[in-house]
Design an enzyme around this catalytic site. Sequence first.
Site, short mmCIF file in Angstrom:
data_model
loop_
_atom_site.label_atom_id
_atom_site.label_comp_id
_atom_site.label_asym_id
_atom_site.label_seq_id
_atom_site.Cartn_x
_atom_site.Cartn_y
_atom_site.Cartn_z
N SER A 137 42.19 31.16 42.45
CA SER A 137 42.40 32.36 41.89
C SER A 137 41.18 32.75 41.08
O SER A 137 40.21 32.53 41.64
CB SER A 137 43.74 32.55 41.49
OG SER A 137 44.30 33.76 41.58
N LYS A 179 37.08 32.09 41.43
CA LYS A 179 35.90 33.01 41.53
C LYS A 179 34.86 32.25 40.56
O LYS A 179 33.65 31.96 40.76
CB LYS A 179 36.34 34.10 40.74
CG LYS A 179 37.51 35.08 41.42
CD LYS A 179 37.86 36.23 40.51
CE LYS A 179 39.37 36.92 40.30
NZ LYS A 179 39.94 37.16 41.54
N TRP A 181 46.54 40.61 48.65
CA TRP A 181 45.84 40.98 47.45
C TRP A 181 44.39 40.37 47.26
O TRP A 181 43.57 40.91 46.91
CB TRP A 181 46.64 40.51 46.27
CG TRP A 181 46.02 40.82 44.76
CD1 TRP A 181 45.88 40.23 43.85
CD2 TRP A 181 46.13 42.26 44.26
NE1 TRP A 181 45.51 40.94 42.77
CE2 TRP A 181 45.62 42.29 42.99
CE3 TRP A 181 46.44 43.69 44.88
CZ2 TRP A 181 45.43 43.40 42.17
CZ3 TRP A 181 46.14 44.65 44.08
CH2 TRP A 181 45.52 44.43 42.55
N HIS A 191 49.97 33.16 47.83
CA HIS A 191 48.76 32.54 46.79
C HIS A 191 49.32 31.47 46.01
O HIS A 191 50.22 31.50 45.11
CB HIS A 191 48.66 34.04 45.89
CG HIS A 191 47.77 33.69 44.79
ND1 HIS A 191 46.37 34.40 45.35
CD2 HIS A 191 47.67 33.76 43.62
CE1 HIS A 191 45.75 34.06 44.19
NE2 HIS A 191 46.38 33.98 43.35
C1 GTR Z 1 45.33 38.64 39.40
C2 GTR Z 1 43.92 39.01 39.75
C3 GTR Z 1 43.25 38.03 40.64
C4 GTR Z 1 43.56 36.83 40.25
C5 GTR Z 1 44.64 36.30 40.00
C6 GTR Z 1 44.69 34.79 38.95
O1 GTR Z 1 46.09 39.21 38.63
O2 GTR Z 1 44.13 40.39 40.14
O3 GTR Z 1 42.23 38.65 40.98
O4 GTR Z 1 42.36 36.29 39.66
O5 GTR Z 1 45.12 37.28 38.91
O6 GTR Z 1 43.65 34.33 38.62
O7 GTR Z 1 45.70 34.43 39.05
#
Ligand code: GTR
Length: 421
Positions: free
Chosen positions: A262, A266, A353, A404
């Site tokens: 997540s 990145k 998402w 996710h």
């Molecule tokens: C969310 C965000 C994502 C992702 C995620 C995470 O809220 O929109 O880009 O990074 O968090 O890292 O858990």
Amino acid sequence: MKHLFLISTLTFAATVATAQNRPDVNIDEAKVPKFELPDPLVFEDGSAVKTPDDWKKRRAETLGLFANEMYGNAPTAAKITSKITKTIPDFMDGKALMREVEVYLVGDEAGPSLTMLLITPKSVEKAPTFLTLNFSGNHTVHSSPEITIPTSWMRMSGDDKKSGRVIKNKAQESARGFKVNRWPIEKIIDSGVGIATIYYGDIDPDFDDGFKNGLHAHFGKPDGPKAWGSIASWAWGLSRAMDFLETADGVDPKKVAVFGHSRLGKTSLWAGATDERFALTISNDSGCGGAALNRRRFGEKVKRINTSFPHWFCDNFLKYNDKENDLPIDQHQLISLIAPRMVYVASAEEDTWADPKGEFLSATLASPVYELLGKPGIGGLSEQPAVNTPVGETIRYHVRTGKHDVTDFDWEQYLKAIKSL
Ligand code: GTR
């Protein structure tokens, strides 16, 4: 009629209220706009990149664009110092060596530091090793009472608060081992692979604090819109952790894989792009600001991420809110910066998402750079593969069923990848 419509919308929202089902978020492939992507193999002046030597220059140009327009520029690294603060020679029934290491990020014990939990298999003299950041503290990845609980500022979800796992932004004993489902450490060790993990908040706390905490505080508030955001500081911390791993007993520094999920996916991509010592870069469900193409405007978009997390990127990135086509780069070029080293991009089918298809396209569109450098890339694939079907060679990709998350299926593929180095 209008009234009825409102009621049905509310009912819908109550039953499937996930972020990706909000009306302002597109998750319909038919609504993806037409767009043109920058070519990784064309310089900004329009001339073609024809040779590996040309690529070196184009790589530097591309890296500069990502640093100036998106992640921000990190300061030059000082030499770290480190201290092994705990050693357990017979960890996990004697299979592994466990160490805790304090890495002083600017070489000064009074300055910022991170705590690395390092677990290496005793079956191998120098093990390929995953270097990872975790969301909730080193004590959450394994249930051993020996693992030190972080004292740095801890993010606190509603659930954390309710369960008492985090109180007043401080990690608590009750969270010990609560994330083991995401960290199959036994399997990793049994495969002859090591794992290092760091609580990401040790490096920089994950909130918009105007450069007052963590590493940012140490370096002071830099001027201008190109100054590093939190993703760049976490990635910089990973590089300092790598400085330590290069000298660590039991670790093969030529086979270190940087992994993140997540927002930390990145981060692993930016770490893999900026630091060529990482032999393998793994992006697990990294989505917007990670592997997903910005120009698709599918799922989370630039404006959304800049609004929710203004501290993740540099201020220049704000220019591209709803103007993705103005970006001089897109995320396939982030993957291409990792070439010719191995990269693994993983998506989850239900993780709209994060735009699984956009993540796949980035992976496949980076392939020409790998091929220029004499590596097979993703192997000529242009269609997203079926679920649970890993593909590719030096660029690898899968989309697994489910949400996710980080699952055993994901780790099985990452283990195969690291073992193939
Ligand atoms: C969310 C965000 C994502 C992702 C995620 C995470 O809220 O929109 O880009 O990074 O968090 O890292 O858990």
